[in-house]
Design a protein around this motif. Structure first.
Motif, PDB file in Angstrom:
ATOM      1  N   GLY A 158       0.818  -1.216   0.000  1.00  0.00           N
ATOM      2  CA  GLY A 158       0.000   0.000   0.000  1.00  0.00           C
ATOM      3  C   GLY A 158       0.844   1.255   0.000  1.00  0.00           C
ATOM      4  O   GLY A 158       0.494   2.265  -0.639  1.00  0.00           O
ATOM      5  N   ASN A 159       1.964   1.206   0.697  1.00  0.00           N
ATOM      6  CA  ASN A 159       2.877   2.342   0.712  1.00  0.00           C
ATOM      7  C   ASN A 159       3.475   2.577  -0.668  1.00  0.00           C
ATOM      8  O   ASN A 159       3.633   3.718  -1.115  1.00  0.00           O
ATOM      9  CB  ASN A 159       3.982   2.109   1.740  1.00  0.00           C
ATOM     10  CG  ASN A 159       4.900   3.307   1.910  1.00  0.00           C
ATOM     11  OD1 ASN A 159       6.084   3.240   1.602  1.00  0.00           O
ATOM     12  ND2 ASN A 159       4.358   4.409   2.395  1.00  0.00           N
ATOM     13  N   CYS A 160       3.782   1.492  -1.377  1.00  0.00           N
ATOM     14  CA  CYS A 160       4.300   1.590  -2.735  1.00  0.00           C
ATOM     15  C   CYS A 160       3.276   2.265  -3.650  1.00  0.00           C
ATOM     16  O   CYS A 160       3.614   3.183  -4.420  1.00  0.00           O
ATOM     17  CB  CYS A 160       4.647   0.198  -3.253  1.00  0.00           C
ATOM     18  SG  CYS A 160       5.264   0.158  -4.947  1.00  0.00           S
ATOM     19  N   LEU A 161       2.022   1.837  -3.567  1.00  0.00           N
ATOM     20  CA  LEU A 161       0.972   2.426  -4.387  1.00  0.00           C
ATOM     21  C   LEU A 161       0.741   3.891  -4.034  1.00  0.00           C
ATOM     22  O   LEU A 161       0.610   4.741  -4.917  1.00  0.00           O
ATOM     23  CB  LEU A 161      -0.328   1.632  -4.220  1.00  0.00           C
ATOM     24  CG  LEU A 161      -0.330   0.198  -4.771  1.00  0.00           C
ATOM     25  CD1 LEU A 161      -1.581  -0.544  -4.310  1.00  0.00           C
ATOM     26  CD2 LEU A 161      -0.238   0.198  -6.289  1.00  0.00           C
ATOM     27  N   ASP A 162       0.698   4.183  -2.728  1.00  0.00           N
ATOM     28  CA  ASP A 162       0.458   5.561  -2.286  1.00  0.00           C
ATOM     29  C   ASP A 162       1.564   6.496  -2.751  1.00  0.00           C
ATOM     30  O   ASP A 162       1.293   7.625  -3.200  1.00  0.00           O
ATOM     31  CB  ASP A 162       0.343   5.620  -0.765  1.00  0.00           C
ATOM     32  CG  ASP A 162      -0.909   4.929  -0.239  1.00  0.00           C
ATOM     33  OD1 ASP A 162      -1.758   4.549  -1.067  1.00  0.00           O
ATOM     34  OD2 ASP A 162      -1.031   4.772   0.991  1.00  0.00           O
ATOM     35  N   ARG A 163       2.792   6.039  -2.648  1.00  0.00           N
ATOM     36  CA  ARG A 163       3.914   6.896  -3.037  1.00  0.00           C
ATOM     37  C   ARG A 163       3.945   7.128  -4.538  1.00  0.00           C
ATOM     38  O   ARG A 163       4.294   8.218  -5.005  1.00  0.00           O
ATOM     39  CB  ARG A 163       5.220   6.295  -2.533  1.00  0.00           C
ATOM     40  CG  ARG A 163       5.387   6.461  -1.019  1.00  0.00           C
ATOM     41  CD  ARG A 163       6.481   5.612  -0.435  1.00  0.00           C
ATOM     42  NE  ARG A 163       7.800   5.969  -0.901  1.00  0.00           N
ATOM     43  CZ  ARG A 163       8.923   5.408  -0.431  1.00  0.00           C
ATOM     44  NH1 ARG A 163       8.824   4.461   0.504  1.00  0.00           N
ATOM     45  NH2 ARG A 163      10.091   5.774  -0.878  1.00  0.00           N
ATOM     46  N   PHE A 164       3.571   6.116  -5.326  1.00  0.00           N
ATOM     47  CA  PHE A 164       3.514   6.336  -6.768  1.00  0.00           C
ATOM     48  C   PHE A 164       2.380   7.293  -7.121  1.00  0.00           C
ATOM     49  O   PHE A 164       2.518   8.130  -8.025  1.00  0.00           O
ATOM     50  CB  PHE A 164       3.329   5.015  -7.518  1.00  0.00           C
ATOM     51  CG  PHE A 164       3.307   5.199  -9.012  1.00  0.00           C
ATOM     52  CD1 PHE A 164       4.442   5.643  -9.677  1.00  0.00           C
ATOM     53  CD2 PHE A 164       2.156   4.950  -9.748  1.00  0.00           C
ATOM     54  CE1 PHE A 164       4.435   5.842 -11.051  1.00  0.00           C
ATOM     55  CE2 PHE A 164       2.143   5.140 -11.110  1.00  0.00           C
ATOM     56  CZ  PHE A 164       3.277   5.591 -11.766  1.00  0.00           C
TER      57      PHE A 164
END
Length: 347
Positions: A158-164
């Motif tokens: 989720g952090n990966c998606l949010d940061r992108f």
């Protein structure tokens, strides 16, 4: 019959839930939403929770048509999560426990997700894929513990998606992951991205760095000189979102399938905020059907952080005789899923 009130506030959502003997009576929630391109910081998130939590407590009691005297136990998220928001829930829970003279229980956030998922879907003993903004774990139950078979070795999915989403300036309303999912549905070209599975573990940080450079070539860390006639390829946001989802979800399906084979299980339960993603559910369902298995998943009412999951897990703990001294009513940012003794399950 146990009636429990649960308080969840480990990240950018503050929620209150009430459950009585397995029946949902109330599930109210508010989300701290920041401008596009920005994440949520602990201090500002805690301020949002402080301003909303008492209103939500009143709203939950009104929705459930209960008085404080009708409750048996007050539950709160003990961890993991961000300390300032967690403290808001813990302080209010301690206060209500004293005011209403009710027992107090601290609940592991991850356990809350798992038990809520099992309760809503009816899954008996599934392999659990727990995917959220702060956690990515493949879990199976054994001998009174939820054992972690695999997890991320750096950032959560989720952090990966949010940061992108922040990189390409997507809106945070209702959530960055949801908006990536909608753009991905319009993607037509798959862009090859780093696929990093190490045994039962996954890694997303290198993938994120790579796709960040594709989204904005000016951010290349190793800028090599190119011939005059060679230009950087340009990719649409839709294709980037599509490729990102397909890659990271394939990684998650792979390690989940390996856990199924190891445990000889035919059930998979997806929990956590990212578990709402319909494409992830579709890919996981295909894998399960190929193994003559079954996928269990819930919608945003129960996937996304909510107070009800804390109330339900707390109620199960309370029925099993779990007690917590008031001096132990603190919070912890790191609270492993396998630290909790699951004394309410007999299988």
């Amino acid at each position: 019959m146990v009636c429990a009130l649960g308080i969840e506030g480990s990240a950018n959502k503050i929620g209150i839930g009430i459950i009585k003997d397995g029946k949902v009576l109330a599930n109210v929630r508010r989300t701290y939403i920041t401008p596009p391109g920005e994440g949520f910081l602990p201090k500002e998130t805690a301020k949002h929770h402080r301003e909303a939590i008492l209103t939500l407590v009143h709203a939950s009691l009104k929705e459930a048509e209960l008085q404080p005297s009708d409750l048996d136990v007050v539950c709160y998220t003990k961890g993991p999560g961000m300390a300032p928001p967690l403290l808001v829930g813990a302080i209010v829970a301690r206060t209500l426990s004293l005011l209403w003279q009710k027992p107090l229980l601290g609940v592991n956030h991850c356990i809350g997700h798992i038990e809520m998922g099992r309760h809503i879907t009816g899954a008996q003993n599934p392999i659990v894929l727990y995917v959220s903004g702060g956690n990515t774990q493949v879990i199976a139950y054994s001998n009174k513990r939820y054992r972690i078979f695999g997890e991320t070795i750096d950032i959560a999915v989720g952090n990966c998606l949010d940061r992108f989403a922040r990189i390409i300036k997507l809106s945070n309303d209702p959530s960055p992951g949801y908006n990536i999912e909608q753009l991905a549905k319009q993607g037509k070209q798959y862009i090859k991205l780093p696929y990093v599975v190490k045994g039962m573990d996954v890694s997303f940080s290198g993938l994120l760095s790579h796709i960040e450079e594709l989204a904005d070539p000016n951010k290349r860390r190793n800028k090599r000189k190119k011939p005059m006639d060679e230009s950087e390829p340009e990719y649409s946001k839709e294709d980037l979102c599509y490729s990102l989802q397909e890659t990271i979800f394939a990684m998650l399906v792979e390690i989940t399938e390996r856990a199924m084979a190891h445990c000889e299980s035919n059930e998979v339960l997806i929990v956590g905020g990212v578990g709402c993603n319909e494409r992830l559910q579709e890919m996981m369902r295909i894998m399960c059907e190929e193994r003559d298995g079954k996928l269990f998943a819930t919608d945003e009412r129960y996937c996304i952080d909510n107070g009800l999951m804390i109330a339900h897990a707390g109620a199960e703990m309370f029925k099993a005789g779990t007690e917590m001294a008031f001096k132990d009513a603190f919070v912890t940012q790191r609270y492993r899923t396998d630290e909790v003794l699951v004394n309410w399950r007999d299988d």
